[in-house]
Design an enzyme around this catalytic site. Sequence first.
Site, PDB file in Angstrom:
ATOM      1  N   GLY A  76       3.771   1.628  -0.937  1.00 56.78           N
ATOM      2  CA  GLY A  76       4.761   1.628  -2.010  1.00 56.78           C
ATOM      3  C   GLY A  76       5.899   0.658  -1.819  1.00 56.78           C
TER       4      GLY A  76
ATOM      5  N   GLU B  21      -6.838  -0.917   3.340  1.00 61.55           N
ATOM      6  CA  GLU B  21      -7.146  -2.321   3.630  1.00 61.55           C
ATOM      7  C   GLU B  21      -8.627  -2.627   3.396  1.00 61.55           C
ATOM      8  OE1 GLU B  21      -3.662  -1.715   6.870  1.00 61.55           O
ATOM      9  OE2 GLU B  21      -5.745  -1.870   7.539  1.00 61.55           O
TER      10      GLU B  21
ATOM     11  N   GLY C 113       0.800  -1.220   0.000  1.00 65.01           N
ATOM     12  CA  GLY C 113       0.000   0.000   0.000  1.00 65.01           C
ATOM     13  C   GLY C 113       0.826   1.261   0.000  1.00 65.01           C
TER      14      GLY C 113
END
Length: 186
Positions: free
Chosen positions: A89, A153, A87
Amino acid sequence: MTLSDLAARAAGEIRDAVAAIDPAALQGMVEELAQARRIVCYGVGREGLMMRALAMRLYHMGLDAHVVGDMSCPPVGPGDLLVVSAGPGGFSTVEGLIGVARKAGARVACVTAQPQGPAPRAADRVFLIPAQTMANDQGAAATSVLPMGSLFEGAQYLAFELLILSLRDHLGVTPEAMRARHTNLE
């Protein structure tokens, strides 16, 4: 803010993040998954839980799907796909596994909110979910009512279920066939 207000805001944020996914990127993931001989999923923390949920649904589809770290996870090689979540990176473990998979000849797909990070840049395919992660959860960049990376998420969960619906249609798998693969050991 009431519980109802918080729930409505959080649900709206998840809806908006998923609605902002490029349909071509979703279709690209469908094709990538459909072509893979074997699929292995990995993520850290709560993203890892979402990757486990994706692996389960891929298994329900009748695909050869596994989770890195499980004792039954096979090696990857040519024709296989490693699907990682990063998420923010990048994570050191994700980047390490990408290197191992690529060296073995497997393709890599990265689910991320930060496409310029090292993990998505090393991947063959990027599936962008534009949502707040721990990379931008502080100061003026923090816009979500949800803490830390929860928006990403939560958006992963919904995006993965929609991905499975598209993949199901692409492969011609019936809901009954999926249900037949659900465990009876619960």
